[in-house]
Design a protein around this motif. Sequence first.
Motif, PDB file in Angstrom:
ATOM      1  N   ILE A  14       6.262   2.282   1.906  1.00 29.35           N
ATOM      2  CA  ILE A  14       7.161   1.126   2.011  1.00 29.35           C
ATOM      3  C   ILE A  14       7.490   0.845   3.477  1.00 29.35           C
ATOM      4  O   ILE A  14       7.452  -0.301   3.934  1.00 29.35           O
ATOM      5  N   PHE A  15       7.801   1.896   4.211  1.00 26.46           N
ATOM      6  CA  PHE A  15       8.145   1.768   5.628  1.00 26.46           C
ATOM      7  C   PHE A  15       6.967   1.195   6.405  1.00 26.46           C
ATOM      8  O   PHE A  15       7.126   0.297   7.236  1.00 26.46           O
ATOM      9  N   SER A  16       5.784   1.697   6.119  1.00 24.20           N
ATOM     10  CA  SER A  16       4.564   1.241   6.782  1.00 24.20           C
ATOM     11  C   SER A  16       4.313  -0.243   6.529  1.00 24.20           C
ATOM     12  O   SER A  16       3.991  -1.007   7.451  1.00 24.20           O
ATOM     13  N   LEU A  70       6.860  -2.476   8.390  1.00 22.33           N
ATOM     14  CA  LEU A  70       6.600  -2.559   9.829  1.00 22.33           C
ATOM     15  C   LEU A  70       5.223  -3.115  10.142  1.00 22.33           C
ATOM     16  O   LEU A  70       4.884  -3.310  11.306  1.00 22.33           O
ATOM     17  N   ASP A  71       4.421  -3.347   9.092  1.00 24.88           N
ATOM     18  CA  ASP A  71       3.051  -3.798   9.247  1.00 24.88           C
ATOM     19  C   ASP A  71       2.306  -2.891  10.222  1.00 24.88           C
ATOM     20  O   ASP A  71       1.659  -3.339  11.173  1.00 24.88           O
ATOM     21  N   HIS A  72       2.449  -1.590   9.967  1.00 27.92           N
ATOM     22  CA  HIS A  72       1.867  -0.579  10.850  1.00 27.92           C
ATOM     23  C   HIS A  72       1.477   0.631  10.013  1.00 27.92           C
ATOM     24  O   HIS A  72       2.296   1.153   9.255  1.00 27.92           O
ATOM     25  N   GLN A  73       0.236   1.052  10.141  1.00 25.09           N
ATOM     26  CA  GLN A  73      -0.235   2.231   9.415  1.00 25.09           C
ATOM     27  C   GLN A  73       0.416   3.485   9.983  1.00 25.09           C
ATOM     28  O   GLN A  73       0.378   3.716  11.195  1.00 25.09           O
ATOM     29  N   THR A 130      16.291  -0.043   6.078  1.00 23.14           N
ATOM     30  CA  THR A 130      16.201   0.946   7.158  1.00 23.14           C
ATOM     31  C   THR A 130      15.046   0.605   8.091  1.00 23.14           C
ATOM     32  O   THR A 130      15.187   0.691   9.318  1.00 23.14           O
ATOM     33  N   ALA A 131      13.923   0.192   7.528  1.00 25.16           N
ATOM     34  CA  ALA A 131      12.772  -0.208   8.353  1.00 25.16           C
ATOM     35  C   ALA A 131      13.119  -1.422   9.209  1.00 25.16           C
ATOM     36  O   ALA A 131      12.706  -1.499  10.372  1.00 25.16           O
ATOM     37  N   MET A 132      13.869  -2.357   8.655  1.00 25.75           N
ATOM     38  CA  MET A 132      14.254  -3.539   9.423  1.00 25.75           C
ATOM     39  C   MET A 132      15.176  -3.162  10.587  1.00 25.75           C
ATOM     40  O   MET A 132      15.078  -3.738  11.673  1.00 25.75           O
ATOM     41  N   LYS A 146      12.891  -1.649  13.186  1.00 23.95           N
ATOM     42  CA  LYS A 146      12.126  -2.715  13.848  1.00 23.95           C
ATOM     43  C   LYS A 146      13.012  -3.487  14.830  1.00 23.95           C
ATOM     44  O   LYS A 146      12.595  -3.786  15.955  1.00 23.95           O
ATOM     45  N   ALA A 147      14.225  -3.814  14.412  1.00 26.83           N
ATOM     46  CA  ALA A 147      15.147  -4.544  15.285  1.00 26.83           C
ATOM     47  C   ALA A 147      15.490  -3.728  16.533  1.00 26.83           C
ATOM     48  O   ALA A 147      15.528  -4.272  17.648  1.00 26.83           O
ATOM     49  N   LEU A 148      15.723  -2.432  16.366  1.00 28.01           N
ATOM     50  CA  LEU A 148      16.016  -1.577  17.522  1.00 28.01           C
ATOM     51  C   LEU A 148      14.821  -1.504  18.464  1.00 28.01           C
ATOM     52  O   LEU A 148      14.982  -1.542  19.681  1.00 28.01           O
TER      53      LEU A 148
END
Length: 124
Positions: A47-49, A52-55, A97-99, A102-104
């Motif tokens: 989900i986190f990946s 963030l659109d990141h493997q 949490t991922a957002m 990403k924002a940080l």
Amino acid sequence: PWQYISDCLSGYLRVAHSHLTRGPLMTSAEYNIGPERSIKVAEIIEIFSRALDHQINWIVEKPNFEETKTLSLDSSLANTQLGWHPRYSVEESVLETAMWFKALQNGESIENLVRLTIEKDFLK
């Protein structure tokens, strides 16, 4: 168990409010404030990946100690006595949490993120 910070805080606030309004003797129980279901670490990473659109590459290492396979909490007492329920699903918790992450990473200030979260989850 994985849960979004706003869910955890709202549960603690419900307990505090109950103590203030009904007295500690009426609410002397120990409450579990947790998500509605458990989630595997592999699901969290997935989900986190995606968010963030990141493997994310990861490996599983065998620990030197016996670790619990599943962590879960029974929040039914908080549900029935305090009327508390999580606002966020486990998936939504990981996405939120991922957002934040990403924002940080994009230079957003922690103060602004906290303010926005408080406004969204507690002042609406």
